[in-house]
Design an enzyme around this catalytic site. Sequence first.
Site, PDB file in Angstrom:
ATOM      1  N   ASP A 217     -40.226 -12.117  26.118  1.00  0.00           N
ATOM      2  CA  ASP A 217     -40.271 -10.760  25.567  1.00  0.00           C
ATOM      3  C   ASP A 217     -39.488 -10.659  24.263  1.00  0.00           C
ATOM      4  O   ASP A 217     -38.571 -11.443  24.014  1.00  0.00           O
ATOM      5  CB  ASP A 217     -39.749  -9.738  26.596  1.00  0.00           C
TER       6      ASP A 217
ATOM      7  N   GLU B 110     -36.148 -10.043  29.517  1.00  0.00           N
ATOM      8  CA  GLU B 110     -34.736 -10.324  29.239  1.00  0.00           C
ATOM      9  C   GLU B 110     -34.090  -9.208  28.433  1.00  0.00           C
ATOM     10  O   GLU B 110     -32.945  -8.848  28.650  1.00  0.00           O
ATOM     11  CB  GLU B 110     -34.599 -11.649  28.491  1.00  0.00           C
TER      12      GLU B 110
HETATM   13 ZN   LIG Z   1     -32.768 -13.195  23.301  1.00  0.00          ZN
END
Ligand SMILES: [Zn+2]
Length: 410
Positions: free
Chosen positions: A94, A161
């Site tokens: 991401d 994340e």
């Molecule tokens: Zn990162």
Amino acid sequence: MEKMFNNISKMKGYALELQKNMTCRPAISPKVGGKGEYQKALYLEGELNKIKFDELFHVDAPDDTAEGNIRPNIIAKYYGQDKSKTLWLMAHMDVVAAGDLSLWKTNPFELTLDKDKDTIYGRGVEDNQQAVVAAILTAKTIAESGKRPPINLGIMLLSDEEEGNEYGLEYLLKERPDIFGKDDLFIIQDCGDPEGREIEIAEKSTLWFKFTVTGKQCHASIPNLGRNAAEAAANLAVRLTEGLRNKFNKQDPLFSPDVSTFELTKKEANVPIVNIIPGTDVFYMDCRIFPCYSKEEVMEEIEKIADTVENDFKVKVTFEKVMNISSKATPQDSPLVKAYAEAVRAVNKVEPKIIGVGGGTFAADIRNLGLPAVVGSKIYSNPHGPNERTRLSFVLDDVKLIVYVLTHLK
Ligand SMILES: [Zn+2]
């Protein structure tokens, strides 16, 4: 080694192709208006399928708000001579949003290669696509070398994340704790410096707070009939920032920056028109505190400061933790840190520097499992800003470094 390093030097074109194909598939969390990692993961899996892994599977987290109704997590393993332990390369698929487009010189979601044929621009090229590229190139190098490495090489390409790991690492730890072997080691390339000198072994604890200030809404021309929540919130933000920085002011040269940090960040919209005095105002703070301070101490101080604002402005202040991660450190004398330091000298030709940082990588969760993790890579360290950039030659050095570590681990 020399043969492998030679092969790595020839992979610049493939590194560019991977970066290009990832940048045009923006994997932004549905929590902030994106579609998730589905398209990017589909592309990457196609690339991973070209490498002869011994294991390749998904642990996808269901998420109705994302494209494909999942948040994909891809795991791959190439066996070593000793199959009982694995050197894992962890990366996140991401990316964050582009932010203010007027600050970008190029289209953030279309990769631009500079005329030096090395520097690339685009959202995600550094954070964390370089690590994804490094993982794929390392596996390709090892698999094509015709030799089994001393221990397994593992790859984890994870989702979510940037928005707290709920559908990524945390989901994996909950659903498949068996993946994390008791002797496993982790390299996380989500932090670094242009010389590739830094070896991050510790992170500050991360605390995010949401503050809600409640006053009384009224027309802005008759403020005496209301209580201005925005004014009280502005004062609260200043008092918190100054108060917390003054109270928790220890310095530690292991960390960069060398102090605990307390930052006012997000603000929620309050009223839609200028002539209304807001009855409610909401803002957030991002705090990164040294392990020597407890979150209870910090919250006690916040409570005290909030009381002063409640008294002075006749408003109500409430706050809650929206993120709370505390982290252990990886010992400086662990075999992984030693092998990594040796690799920094051999590949990057600089003296390694062991450091702690503000936190926010996968390493916190891994270290809390009692497993060793180092964070490092050759990057400019410009994540989340406009004109995010990195160099293709950086990732080739990162791959050489990982191959060196893998083949020198005892
Ligand atoms: Zn990162």
